[in-house]
Enzyme design. Structure first.
Site, mmCIF file in Angstrom:
data_model
loop_
_atom_site.group_PDB
_atom_site.id
_atom_site.type_symbol
_atom_site.label_atom_id
_atom_site.label_comp_id
_atom_site.label_asym_id
_atom_site.label_seq_id
_atom_site.Cartn_x
_atom_site.Cartn_y
_atom_site.Cartn_z
ATOM 1 N N GLY A 153 0.803 -1.084 -0.079
ATOM 2 C CA GLY A 153 -0.014 0.180 0.100
ATOM 3 C C GLY A 153 0.961 1.216 0.010
ATOM 4 N N CYS A 183 5.246 -10.915 8.363
ATOM 5 C CA CYS A 183 5.623 -9.871 7.812
ATOM 6 C C CYS A 183 5.003 -8.535 8.323
ATOM 7 C CB CYS A 183 5.499 -9.835 5.995
ATOM 8 S SG CYS A 183 6.589 -8.814 5.233
ATOM 9 N N SER A 186 2.200 -5.908 7.479
ATOM 10 C CA SER A 186 1.050 -5.182 6.349
ATOM 11 C C SER A 186 0.324 -4.441 7.478
ATOM 12 C CB SER A 186 0.212 -6.650 6.265
ATOM 13 O OG SER A 186 -0.869 -6.238 5.845
ATOM 14 N N ASP A 205 0.339 -8.763 -1.748
ATOM 15 C CA ASP A 205 1.008 -7.920 -2.697
ATOM 16 C C ASP A 205 0.113 -7.803 -3.771
ATOM 17 O OD1 ASP A 205 3.211 -8.760 -0.619
ATOM 18 O OD2 ASP A 205 3.877 -6.907 -1.616
ATOM 19 N N LYS A 217 -5.082 -4.258 -4.731
ATOM 20 C CA LYS A 217 -3.988 -5.388 -4.708
ATOM 21 C C LYS A 217 -4.543 -6.232 -5.609
ATOM 22 C CE LYS A 217 -1.968 -3.791 -0.923
ATOM 23 N NZ LYS A 217 -2.535 -4.418 0.486
#
Ligand code: RI2
Length: 320
Positions: free
Chosen positions: A22, A132, A134, A201, A237
Site C-alpha cells: 500500500g 511480515c 502489513s 501484494d 491489490k
C-alpha cells in the site's frame, strides 16, 4: 529522461526504504503528483508524455506488488481522460494532483475500513498469527484491540529482512500482547493459533494470494491445524491482468539480503536464492477482507470484473 525526483522515488522503492504494497502505491502516486506540479512542460501533451515515462520507470522498481501499477495507471488514466477532453497544461496538473490525493486518501480509508470489517473476526481469547509487515493486517489487529478485545498475537520475524520485528514493535507499542518467533517455529506454535491474518501484494483472479515469502507455508500449516486463514487486501491489490491469463511475477532479490558478502565469497559454489514472495492457493484461504467487504477467494474475480472492466487498458480503479 525522467527527473531526479522520480529517480529518487524509484530508488527508495527498489531498495525497500519505502516498502509495503500500500505504501509503495501511495508513494508512486505522490511522485506523479510532484512531477506534475513541478514540471517544466509547456503543453499538456508534453506533461502527459512525462507522466507516462515516469510511470513506466516507477512500475519497474518492484515487479510483484500490483498496487504499484494500479496506482500509477489510475493517476495516468485520469490524466489521459482530461487530455482527451482538451485540458490545458494547468488543468492537467490540477487533475493529476487531485487524482493522486484521491488515491492516497482512498488507500488510507480502505485500510481503516478493512480494520473494522476484519476486527469482527477477532474474539476474546484468540491467538492470532501474522507474518511480515502489513498495514491492512495491523489495522485489523489494532482495531480489535481498541474495541477492548483480549487476544494474543504471534508474529513471525520474516526473514531475510525481518519485517515481522516492525509489526511486533508497532503492535506492542499500541498495547497488544505480542510474541515474536522465528519463521521456522510457525508449525510448533500453530496448534495454539485460531486465526492467521496476513496482507497481500497481489490477488489473482483465481483467488490465489501473492504475499511475502513464507506466507504459503503458514497457510499450509494453518490448514493442517484447522486455523482460519484471512487475507487483508485493499482492492488495488487485485491484479486485473490475471483475468487475461497473465501470471504475477515473483521478485527475486539480492543474495546479500540472505547472507553477508564475505560468506558468499568463501562459498562461491553455493547458489543463494532470495525470492521475496510466494503464492498461496485459494483452497488454503478462508476469506479475503477488502474495503468492499469479505469475499471467499474463489469469488474475488467478481469484484475484479466490477472494478477493472477493461483489465488490459489503463486501470479503471476507483474511477467514477
Ligand atoms: P500492506 C509487503 O511487501 C508484505 O508482503 C506485506 O504483506 C504486503 O507488502 C502488504 O502490505 P514488501 O514491500 O500493503 O515488504 O498491507 O516486500 O502494508
Amino acid at each position: 529522461m525522467v527527473n531526479e525526483q522520480i529517480k529518487e522515488t524509484y530508488k527508495l522503492i527498489k531498495e525497500m526504504k519505502v516498502r509495503g504494497a500500500g505504501r509503495i502505491a501511495r508513494t508512486a502516486a505522490q511522485a506523479l503528483r510532484a512531477l506534475a506540479e513541478n514540471s517544466h512542460a509547456t503543453t499538456a501533451s508534453e506533461l502527459y508524455r512525462e507522466l507516462k515515462e515516469a510511470g513506466e520507470v516507477l512500475k519497474s522498481a518492484r515487479p510483484t506488488a500490483v498496487s504499484l501499477p494500479n496506482s500509477i495507471n489510475f493517476v495516468i488514466s485520469v490524466a489521459k481522460r482530461n487530455l482527451d477532453k482538451g485540458a490545458d497544461l494547468q488543468q492537467l496538473k490540477t487533475a493529476v494532483s487531485e487524482a493522486s490525493t484521491f488515491f492516497c486518501q482512498s488507500s488510507e480509508n480502505a485500510i481503516k475500513t478493512i480494520g473494522s470489517i476484519g476486527a469482527k473476526r477477532v474474539v476474546d481469547g484468540d491467538n492470532v498469527m501474522t507474518h511480515c509487515n502489513s498495514e491492512a493486517a495491523i489495522s485489523i489487529l489494532s482495531t480489535a484491540h481498541k474495541q477492548g478485545k483480549e487476544f494474543d498475537v504471534i508474529v513471525t520475524e520474516t526473514r531475510p529482512l525481518f519485517q515481522g520485528r516492525v509489526t511486533a514493535s508497532i503492535l506492542s507499542k499500541r498495547g497488544l500482547r505480542v510474541t515474536l518467533i522465528p519463521d521456522s517455529a510457525a508449525r510448533l506454535y500453530m496448534h495454539k493459533v485460531d486465526k492467521v491474518v496476513v496482507g497481500a501484494d497481489a490477488v489473482a483472479s483465481n483467488g490465489a494470494v501473492v504475499n511475502k515469502i513464507g506466507t504459503s507455508q503458514l497457510a499450509l500449516v494453518a490448514h493442517e491445524s484447522r486455523a482460519r486463514f484471512y487475507v487483508a487486501a485493499e482492492t488495488y491489490k487485485l491484479s486485473p491482468t490475471t483475468m487475461l491469463g497473465e501470471l504475477v511475477e515473483i521478485e527475486e532479490r539480492s543474495p546479500l539480503e540472505v547472507v553477508p558478502a564475505p560468506w558468499l565469497k568463501q562459498n562461491r559454489k553455493v547458489r543463494v536464492r532470495n525470492p521475496a514472495f510466494d503464492v498461496t492457493p485459494p483452497e488454503y484461504i478462508d476469506i479475503v477482507i477488502t474495503e468492499r467487504g469479505v469475499y471467499p477467494p474463489q469469488g474475488i474475480v467478481l469484484l475484479m470484473k466490477e472494478l477493472y472492466p477493461e483489465p488490459d487498458s489503463l486501470s479503471q480503479y476507483l474511477q467514477s
